[in-house]
Design a protein around this motif. Sequence first.
Motif, mmCIF file in Angstrom:
data_model
loop_
_atom_site.group_PDB
_atom_site.id
_atom_site.type_symbol
_atom_site.label_atom_id
_atom_site.label_comp_id
_atom_site.label_asym_id
_atom_site.label_seq_id
_atom_site.Cartn_x
_atom_site.Cartn_y
_atom_site.Cartn_z
ATOM 1 N N UNK A 155 0.848 -1.179 0.000
ATOM 2 C CA UNK A 155 0.000 0.000 0.000
ATOM 3 C C UNK A 155 0.890 1.237 0.000
ATOM 4 N N UNK A 156 0.730 2.095 -1.003
ATOM 5 C CA UNK A 156 1.531 3.318 -1.055
ATOM 6 C C UNK A 156 0.814 4.365 -1.891
ATOM 7 N N UNK A 157 1.304 5.610 -1.810
ATOM 8 C CA UNK A 157 0.733 6.687 -2.605
ATOM 9 C C UNK A 157 1.349 6.719 -3.997
ATOM 10 N N UNK A 158 2.680 6.580 -4.069
ATOM 11 C CA UNK A 158 3.379 6.617 -5.351
ATOM 12 C C UNK A 158 4.468 5.554 -5.376
ATOM 13 N N UNK A 159 4.505 4.781 -6.450
ATOM 14 C CA UNK A 159 5.521 3.746 -6.632
ATOM 15 C C UNK A 159 6.240 3.981 -7.949
ATOM 16 N N UNK A 160 7.571 4.041 -7.887
ATOM 17 C CA UNK A 160 8.384 4.241 -9.085
ATOM 18 C C UNK A 160 9.486 3.188 -9.078
ATOM 19 N N UNK A 161 9.363 2.198 -9.943
ATOM 20 C CA UNK A 161 10.310 1.089 -9.970
ATOM 21 C C UNK A 161 10.982 1.046 -11.339
ATOM 22 N N UNK A 175 -2.127 1.448 -5.013
ATOM 23 C CA UNK A 175 -1.267 2.611 -5.212
ATOM 24 C C UNK A 175 -1.970 3.627 -6.101
ATOM 25 N N UNK A 176 -1.913 4.877 -5.688
ATOM 26 C CA UNK A 176 -2.564 5.940 -6.455
ATOM 27 C C UNK A 176 -1.868 6.167 -7.795
ATOM 28 N N UNK A 177 -0.534 6.105 -7.782
ATOM 29 C CA UNK A 177 0.230 6.432 -8.995
ATOM 30 C C UNK A 177 1.447 5.514 -9.055
ATOM 31 N N UNK A 178 1.432 4.517 -9.951
ATOM 32 C CA UNK A 178 2.534 3.560 -10.042
ATOM 33 C C UNK A 178 3.162 3.590 -11.427
ATOM 34 N N UNK A 179 4.495 3.401 -11.434
ATOM 35 C CA UNK A 179 5.248 3.422 -12.685
ATOM 36 C C UNK A 179 6.311 2.336 -12.645
#
Length: 256
Positions: A155-161, A175-179
């Motif tokens: 669970x997170x607000x933004x994920x950038x992997x 996640x609200x915004x994942x990339x």
Amino acid sequence: MKVKYSRYATDGDVSAIECSLINGNIEIYGCADGNVCVEKTKHTHVKIYVKGGIVKIRQIRKSLLRKTTVKIFVPAHCVPDISVSLAQGGLKVEHGIYGDLRIKANNAEAAVTDACFSNAEASCKALALDCKDVTVKQLFAVNADEGYAIIERCLCTKLDLCFKNGDAGVTGLKCRDSSFTSESGSVNVNLVGTKNDYVLNLLSKNGTCNCENTETGDYNCKVYTDSGKIVIDFTDSDALAPVAEQPDEICAALGA
């Protein structure tokens, strides 16, 4: 032969923990009460001291004969930022609530289980990441040249992997915004909710993708691979709760 440890106990408030090892393992555990304590394998070249509320742990030189392990015990009332630097080794975080987690490594294996962070960021040349039951209030960012990431229930607000050469497998992501980006590798993501909940921006330049792009929904998921496979599926849920609706004790500890 039983491994022997020497113990260092702090006697005041701790706002941050900084640990730097040349070659070894760092283990961080949440505990019920007490003060922050550090254990290290005996007769290894590790210096531990506290300065300005910051616990500093430094490996002075590599041990030739003994494996270096540092164990850090963090009580529930303490929510420190944690900074980890590894030339080569492992990081394990089990249980607990923390501030920001920052990892910088040349070659590392990292396992995080049942933990909550304000932010979590990793920048590595080679990284093998395994996460389970992790909450990140704001940004969860991973950047590595090679390796892989396995993330289960996050669970997170933004994920950038982002991997230059590596695979990502994620299940149960809220996640609200994942990339997700991998120049050479595949990305498999299981999103909580339905397809209608998401704006999907998916591109596998020289590979395959099992799902079409969509333009409706309150949540965003972006995936790019140059030569890998993209697989997206969904786990239905009654509602996608925003991060602000985490349990009260987690929000309070992180200053929400």
